[in-house]
Enzyme design. Structure first.
Site, short mmCIF file in Angstrom:
data_model
loop_
_atom_site.label_atom_id
_atom_site.label_comp_id
_atom_site.label_asym_id
_atom_site.label_seq_id
_atom_site.Cartn_x
_atom_site.Cartn_y
_atom_site.Cartn_z
N GLU A 258 0.88 -1.32 0.04
CA GLU A 258 -0.09 -0.14 0.14
C GLU A 258 0.82 0.95 -0.07
O GLU A 258 1.67 1.38 0.96
CB GLU A 258 -0.90 -0.13 1.09
CG GLU A 258 -2.04 1.14 1.24
CD GLU A 258 -1.79 2.14 2.41
OE1 GLU A 258 -1.32 3.27 1.66
OE2 GLU A 258 -1.86 2.08 3.48
N CYS A 297 -2.44 8.48 3.64
CA CYS A 297 -2.27 7.99 2.48
C CYS A 297 -3.41 8.09 1.83
O CYS A 297 -3.50 7.95 0.66
CB CYS A 297 -1.89 6.52 2.53
SG CYS A 297 -2.79 5.46 3.65
#
Length: 677
Positions: A258, A297
């Site tokens: 990720e 993020c």
């Protein structure tokens, strides 16, 4: 107060930082805070300890045992939230920021604990999907199952969420029955270490289930094999370096990433300045730019709006950003704290300059802003920065450069197709949000941009008061994204657990598959007993135990009485000629729900006993019509048992309703709660 010596924990021992340590500065003051790292790590002992101690101990537990363990760990960590909040202030996080990290991580563990108990069996084999019929007569069938991998999970986490980042990977890993070695980012690893200490000191975890590396990994990745998993969160550059490790490639080690993500928020063309959705976007944008100082993020990096609203939205967002109080995160008045480190500040300012080269600055001068209770020149402070890109088609930096801080760019779109094209310029994102009250807008953008996004969050006036926010990954839903975002998936409920398990296709006779899965399937043996199963406790019932009852003849009077009593006078039950004209019926037929009621009357025991309640049914299907004068029988079989509380467990029964010829006319799964014996 001296420097914090951030320890590693492996092979059952805490190991202090030594000559190989790296210094960690207080993000608010810039002063030395801690040291972390060892000159040499005994990485083989870590891997061996996980494989020989942690793995076997976890695999000896059932999914429900592990779920109860997760709940206990979450409740234990909850006792220490205040100390973790205080420690998080040194990373630049305000208390609300720390709550996102700490409370969010604890909440994620609790969700996995709940899902483990509700959605997984009280055993060690997980049944994945439906049974596959592989033969004409049903004597050879197939089933997908999943079992724990026999290796170790290496979790390499980012600096922005030192607690949540660890727990969101750890929860599904432990639930899967796999031990973990956690490697937090060094800049904030002192917060992770304190969380791990509290979990280890609780005695809840078996030895080897959790180990911690504070500092560099050494040659740990070179020790891995095909049974191991690497989960990574961080930059695309680091992800590429790690996943290119020759050992990982040669051994086919699972790698879940990720990474970078230029997430977008799109305002629908149905929205005007007076629409509630206009204010929703302003609120979402300000929150995502400033929460965790933009170090998320999932934060909004690109705000894509109709051309006519570029000016009004820019003014509205800039006005609110200009009122954000920046300062010492320990102060209650502070709305936005510092970035995590001086290096992070330098990187954000460099990236912001690249974006500014092709944009207008709407607000945020990094050389002129106020900071409460701290020296902005010494701490890692930057102001919220909002840019406007008038020509997003020719621009490059706004679609390729991620300033991982409180930085976002507004840009206009001409039409919905253009909006979808701009969304996809990010080359793969974790999340995009669509703020619209028009379902057609949401549907069109999903079709145009869904392939480039791991999650699409739609908000409007109907959902705004309960919506969790653009930047909030939930443990129930997949967190990850294609392309630039890493191509991986974390969370997603039990999907997240499956990263740490091996899916295997098993094939064999119904008896074999039933014996493996602990679930009775059609065609497997059905021991018959003269003792009614409803009079037997949860513990006394065995998989496959069956009672057969009947027959009962269904009469025309039964059908008419049921029709008038319930009001269900559908023509197939009441009109012979109309029913015969229907291709599904030979004439008037019994109601399906009448058959269920008669079936219950055949198998239910009327006396008080261990069956406490009927809680529902699944998979109901009607397979053949029942005409007046047909006789039905029922077979009730124990399909699966699951312990639920200290007082009772759930029994799932396969119910087959048959006619006088032995043909199935209806099937379903009945759920009851039964007392233990």
């Amino acid at each position: 107060m001296g420097l914090i010596n951030v320890h590693s924990y492996y092979a059952g021992q805490w190991t202090a930082a030594d000559d190989g340590a790296r210094a960690i500065a207080n993000a608010v003051t810039g002063e030395p805070l801690a040291i972390a790292g060892q000159a040499a790590l005994d990485t083989q002992s870590m891997v061996d300890f996980a494989r020989t101690k942690g793995g076997p101990a976890l695999r000896a537990m059932s999914f429900h045992d592990r779920a109860r363990m997760l709940k206990a760990l979450a409740l234990e960590l909850s006792k220490f939230k205040d100390e973790l909040y205080s420690l998080s202030h040194t990373t630049g996080a305000t208390t609300p920021d720390a709550m996102i990290d700490i409370d969010g991580g604890i909440g994620t563990m609790l969700v996995y604990a709940s899902k483990g108990r509700r959605e997984m069996p009280d055993g060690d084999i997980y049944v994945d999907g439906e049974l596959e019929m592989l033969s004409r007569n049903g004597t050879f069938v197939g089933q997908h199952v999943a079992t724990s991998l026999h290796g170790v999970a290496i979790h390499i986490n980012a600096f922005n969420f030192p607690v949540w980042g660890m727990l969101e990977k750890l929860a599904p890993t432990l639930l899967a029955g796999m031990p973990a070695i956690v490697k937090p980012a060094t800049a904030t690893c002192h917060v992770t270490e304190q969380s791990v200490r509290r979990m280890i000191e609780s005695g809840i975890l078996p030895d080897g289930a959790l180990q911690l590396v504070s500092g560099g990994l050494g040659d740990l990745l070179d020790r891995l094999d095909y049974q191991d998993v690497v989960g990574f969160t961080g930059s695309a550059k680091t992800a590429l370096m790690l996943r290119s490790n020759p050992i990982l490639l040669e051994k086919s080690v699972r790698f879940v990433a990720e990474q970078d993500s230029l997430n977008a928020s799109v305002l629908g063309p149905d929205v005007t300045v007076a629409s509630p959705e206009f204010d929703i976007l302003v609120k979402e944008a300000v929150r995502e730019i400033t929460a965790k100082a933009g170090q998320k993020c999932t934060a909004i990096r690109r705000i894509i709006v109709p051309e006519a609203l570029l000016g009004p939205l820019g003014e509205a967002i800039a006005e609110k950003l200009g009122k954000i109080r920046i300062g010492d995160p320990a102060l209650e008045t502070t709305r936005m704290g510092a970035l995590a480190s001086a290096a992070q500040k330098a990187d954000v300012l460099d990236k912001a300059r690249q974006i500014a080269a092709e944009c207008r600055v709407l607000t945020g001068d990094p050389d002129a802003f106020e900071v409460d209770g701290a020296d902005r020149t010494k701490g890692a402070f930057v102001p919220p920065m909002l840019f406007a890109c008038d020509d997003p088609d020719t621009a490059n930096a706004v679609h390729s450069v991620e300033a991982f801080g409180p930085v976002a760019t507004l840009m206009p779109y001409r039409n919905l197709a253009h909006a979808g094209q701009l969304m996809n310029r990010g080359r793969g994102s974790l999340v995009a949000s669509v703020i619209t009250h028009d379902p057609a807008v949401a549907r069109t953008l999903l079709i145009d941009a869904g392939a480039s996004h791991g999650r699409i969050y739609v908000n409007n006036r109907d959902s705004e008061h309960e919506a969790t926010g653009h930047g909030s990954p939930l443990p129930h839903m997949v967190h990850g994204g294609p392309g630039r975002a890493g191509g991986g998936e974390e969370l997603g409920g039990i999907r997240g657990v499956m990263h740490y398990m091996q899916r295997t296709a098993i094939q064999g006779s119904p008896d074999i598959i039933s014996g493996i899965t602990g679930t009775w399937i059609k065609g497997a043996a059905k021991p018959k007993s003269s003792v009614h199963p409803f009079t037997r406790s949860f513990d006394d019932l065995a998989i496959g135990d069956t009672i057969e009852a009947g027959p009962r003849t269904v009469t025309l009077e039964d059908i008419e009485t049921f029709a008038h009593f319930t009001g269900d006078t559908f023509y197939a039950h009441m009109d012979e000629e109309a029913a015969k004209a229907n291709p599904f019926f030979p004439g008037r037929v019994a109601h399906g729900y009448l058959l269920l009621s008669f079936a219950a009357g055949l198998f239910v025991s009327p006396d008080p006993g261990p069956v406490l309640a009927n809680t529902g049914l699944d998979g109901l299907k009607f397979m053949k019509p029942v005409s007046p004068s047909d006789a039905i029988s029922v077979a009730l079989t124990v399909k699966r048992k699951t312990r639920r509380t200290d007082e009772y467990g759930e029994v799932r029964w396969h119910v087959a309703v048959l006619n006088q010829d032995g043909d199935d006319v209806a099937e379903y799964e009945l759920h009851t709660m039964n007392e233990y014996g």
